[in-house]
Enzyme design. Structure first.
Site, PDB file in Angstrom:
ATOM      1  N   CYS A 164     -48.512 -60.348 124.521  1.00 32.86           N
ATOM      2  CA  CYS A 164     -47.953 -59.750 123.311  1.00 32.86           C
ATOM      3  C   CYS A 164     -48.919 -58.810 122.626  1.00 32.86           C
ATOM      4  O   CYS A 164     -48.592 -58.213 121.603  1.00 32.86           O
ATOM      5  CB  CYS A 164     -47.506 -60.856 122.366  1.00 32.86           C
ATOM      6  SG  CYS A 164     -46.471 -62.061 123.213  1.00 32.86           S
ATOM      7  N   HIS A 304     -49.068 -59.305 113.070  1.00 33.01           N
ATOM      8  CA  HIS A 304     -48.394 -59.730 114.291  1.00 33.01           C
ATOM      9  C   HIS A 304     -47.105 -60.451 113.871  1.00 33.01           C
ATOM     10  O   HIS A 304     -46.047 -60.181 114.423  1.00 33.01           O
ATOM     11  CB  HIS A 304     -49.321 -60.631 115.098  1.00 33.01           C
ATOM     12  CG  HIS A 304     -48.831 -60.930 116.476  1.00 33.01           C
ATOM     13  ND1 HIS A 304     -48.442 -59.940 117.353  1.00 33.01           N
ATOM     14  CD2 HIS A 304     -48.647 -62.108 117.137  1.00 33.01           C
ATOM     15  CE1 HIS A 304     -48.048 -60.496 118.493  1.00 33.01           C
ATOM     16  NE2 HIS A 304     -48.163 -61.806 118.390  1.00 33.01           N
ATOM     17  N   GLU A 315     -52.321 -66.677 111.290  1.00 30.73           N
ATOM     18  CA  GLU A 315     -52.629 -65.272 111.001  1.00 30.73           C
ATOM     19  C   GLU A 315     -52.852 -65.066 109.499  1.00 30.73           C
ATOM     20  O   GLU A 315     -53.759 -64.329 109.097  1.00 30.73           O
ATOM     21  CB  GLU A 315     -51.489 -64.373 111.492  1.00 30.73           C
ATOM     22  CG  GLU A 315     -51.805 -62.891 111.265  1.00 30.73           C
ATOM     23  CD  GLU A 315     -50.728 -61.951 111.796  1.00 30.73           C
ATOM     24  OE1 GLU A 315     -49.616 -62.423 112.127  1.00 30.73           O
ATOM     25  OE2 GLU A 315     -51.010 -60.735 111.860  1.00 30.73           O
ATOM     26  N   LYS A 333     -41.361 -57.434 112.815  1.00 31.72           N
ATOM     27  CA  LYS A 333     -40.572 -58.271 113.730  1.00 31.72           C
ATOM     28  C   LYS A 333     -39.335 -58.861 113.061  1.00 31.72           C
ATOM     29  O   LYS A 333     -38.412 -59.296 113.745  1.00 31.72           O
ATOM     30  CB  LYS A 333     -41.449 -59.361 114.337  1.00 31.72           C
ATOM     31  CG  LYS A 333     -42.495 -58.782 115.312  1.00 31.72           C
ATOM     32  CD  LYS A 333     -43.251 -59.865 116.049  1.00 31.72           C
ATOM     33  CE  LYS A 333     -44.266 -59.293 117.041  1.00 31.72           C
ATOM     34  NZ  LYS A 333     -45.479 -58.717 116.407  1.00 31.72           N
ATOM     35  N   HIS A 338     -39.505 -59.647 118.488  1.00 33.00           N
ATOM     36  CA  HIS A 338     -40.797 -59.579 119.172  1.00 33.00           C
ATOM     37  C   HIS A 338     -40.619 -58.843 120.495  1.00 33.00           C
ATOM     38  O   HIS A 338     -40.074 -59.394 121.444  1.00 33.00           O
ATOM     39  CB  HIS A 338     -41.341 -60.985 119.398  1.00 33.00           C
ATOM     40  CG  HIS A 338     -42.783 -61.000 119.825  1.00 33.00           C
ATOM     41  ND1 HIS A 338     -43.444 -59.853 120.232  1.00 33.00           N
ATOM     42  CD2 HIS A 338     -43.686 -62.009 119.908  1.00 33.00           C
ATOM     43  CE1 HIS A 338     -44.681 -60.167 120.552  1.00 33.00           C
ATOM     44  NE2 HIS A 338     -44.860 -61.458 120.356  1.00 33.00           N
ATOM     45  N   PHE A 397     -50.207 -64.441 124.187  1.00 34.16           N
ATOM     46  CA  PHE A 397     -50.372 -65.684 124.938  1.00 34.16           C
ATOM     47  C   PHE A 397     -51.593 -65.525 125.841  1.00 34.16           C
ATOM     48  O   PHE A 397     -51.932 -64.430 126.267  1.00 34.16           O
ATOM     49  CB  PHE A 397     -49.139 -65.961 125.803  1.00 34.16           C
ATOM     50  CG  PHE A 397     -47.947 -66.448 125.020  1.00 34.16           C
ATOM     51  CD1 PHE A 397     -48.082 -67.028 123.771  1.00 34.16           C
ATOM     52  CD2 PHE A 397     -46.672 -66.337 125.558  1.00 34.16           C
ATOM     53  CE1 PHE A 397     -46.982 -67.486 123.068  1.00 34.16           C
ATOM     54  CE2 PHE A 397     -45.555 -66.789 124.861  1.00 34.16           C
ATOM     55  CZ  PHE A 397     -45.711 -67.363 123.617  1.00 34.16           C
TER      56      PHE A 397
END
Lengths: 409, 82
Positions: A164, A304, A315, A333, A338, A397
């Protein structure tokens, strides 16, 4: 910490997102702040049967019959976005010295739809029915390869894959290629087209996705107390980068500067972020040092912000620790979901537009901010805010992190 | 030309996005912007539609649309009627 390095100029932007095809449609869509998530006919029978798909993407109309037949959707999306970015830069591929043009274009998954379709052929009809185009269609490097062919770009041609964070990593790597002198122009970004039954079933099984099937439009809600996972999206984001002096010398219109890049690894877990956010924090601090800016200089964070319980909490702590509470924060998002390997590039481009226009898009569906999250998250409506220095966060990830610092030229 | 040729032309239009007026018996696959991967796909489509198997060696001898039709005819391609 790294020593500060010079910025590079973003002279062209291209977007294909769930909010629309093109920079204008995508920017208008994120400013409206309405989620693009909807029930997805391709996901019938999968427990999570909704997604953020690119609306009205007709590959035959956009690319012609040959390319629409021979390219997987992840390459098609990248091709459309990159054509827009190169046109926007004012550079003419017919006239440029292709040996000095590089491409860094990544994807998280590659040709997911092609894999699945051809695997069905193998199982149903045998190996002789598997398409000779299977391999060239599915390999993850084909988006970068195809862009090389499209633009006669003969310079370094790379595909990066950091899940990502891919799109942000690609822009960071392209920045490094320009500063090292390996090329004079870099076409960089990320692309993803993984809204397929197998991959969505996989994401569902790992518990990453929102299960709000009765109300998909409310499912992606970054930083909201009722968030329950991300909504998978698809798309592509591409930027054209040049050294600042080169861009100025040719009188290019500079949208924004990529002033810093920080990369790090969590070295912790396959999917969960480090609970203390050490990797994310390192990437953010490295990016600031790389840009030569202090935390008090940063005005805005394009987070993110996946809408998963873990990511958003971790985050938020990292942003508060490293930057303090004076920054405005948004997550795109909420609107576009995403977009995985594309997200870092799409969101970097949207951050550039925030810096260029002095407007922060709202975070969709943020009705009740998680009390654990002590940040100034923009919600409900766009906020007019002159931003000199912004940060775009991407965490993948595998614990792969990439942070870009974007500044006003 | 033969019924097999007409069917080959149809296949090229339907599956490969070639425009019908580009195709003549003398047209090469190269002129139609079809490469070796397309030729493999063409052989697979011909097998499915016409019931004739073209080996890799045979496929290599095909240059023009007419060559393809002739090869398929020689191998007993079954067009309509059946």
């Amino acid at each position: 910490m790294a020593e500060a390095r010079p910025p590079v100029a973003a002279t062209g932007l291209g977007l294909v997102t769930p909010a629309g095809i093109g920079v204008e449609a995508s920017w208008d869509g994120v400013l409206r702040g309405v989620s693009a998530a909807a029930t997805d006919p391709a996901l019938v029978g999968i427990p999570v049967d909704f997604s953020c798909a690119v609306p009205g993407f007709d590959a035959t109309e956009l690319l012609g019959r040959k390319l629409s037949r021979r390219l997987d959707r992840f390459v098609q999306l990248a091709l459309v976005a990159s054509r827009e970015a190169v046109a926007d830069s004012g550079l003419d591929p017919a006239g440029w010295d292709g040996t000095r043009v590089g491409v860094v274009l990544g994807t998280g998954m590659g040709g997911a739809a092609t894999w699945e379709e051809q695997h069905q052929k193998l199982l149903g009809a045998g190996p002789a029915k598997v398409s000779p185009l299977l391999i060239p269609m599915l390999v993850p490097n084909m988006a970068a390869g195809q862009l090389g062919m499209e633009f006669g770009a003969l310079g370094p041609n790379l595909s990066v894959s950091t899940a990502c964070a891919t799109g942000a990593t690609a822009i960071g790597v392209a920045r490094d290629l320009l500063l090292s002198g390996a090329c004079d122009v870099a076409v960089a970004g990320g692309t993803e087209a993984g809204l397929t039954p197998l991959s969505i079933a996989g994401f569902t099984q790992m518990g990453a996705l929102s299960r709000r099937t009765d109300d998909p439009g409310r499912a992606s809600r970054p930083f909201d107390v009722d968030r329950d996972g991300f909504v998978a999206g698809e798309g592509a984001g591409v930027v054209v980068l040049e050294r600042v002096a080169d861009a100025r010398a040719r009188g290019a219109s500079v949208r924004a500067l990529v002033a810093g890049y920080g990369a790090s690894a969590d070295a912790h877990h396959a999917t969960a972020p480090d609970p203390k956010g050490r990797g994310a924090s390192l990437a953010l601090r490295t990016a600031l040092a790389d840009a030569g800016v202090g935390s008090s200089d940063v005005g805005h964070v394009n987070a993110h912000g996946t809408s998963t319980p873990l990511n958003d909490a971790t985050e938020a702590r990292v942003v508060a620790d490293v930057l303090g509470d004076h920054v405005s924060v948004t997550s795109n998002k909420g609107v576009i979901g995403h977009t995985l390997g594309a997200a870092g590039a799409i969101e970097a481009a949207l951050t550039m537009l925030t810096v260029a226009h002095g407007v922060v898009p709202p975070t969709a569906n943020l009705d009740s901010q998680d009390p654990e999250i002590d940040l100034d998250v923009v919600t409900k409506a766009p906020r007019e805010e002159p931003v000199e220095v912004a940060v775009s966060n991407s965490f993948g990830f595998g614990g792969q992190n990439a942070v870009l610092v974007v500044t006003r030229p | 030309m033969s019924a097999v040729y007409d069917r080959v032309k149809e296949l090229l239009v339907e599956k490969f996005g070639v425009s019908a007026d580009e195709v003549s018996p003398e047209t090469t696959f190269e002129e139609l912007d079809l490469d070796s991967l397309d030729l493999v796909e063409f052989a697979m489509a011909a097998e499915e539609e016409l019931g004739v198997r073209i080996s890799d060696e045979e496929a290599e001898t095909i240059a023009t649309v007419g060559d393809a039709a002739k090869l398929l005819e020689e191998k007993g391609a079954n067009v309509g009627g059946a």
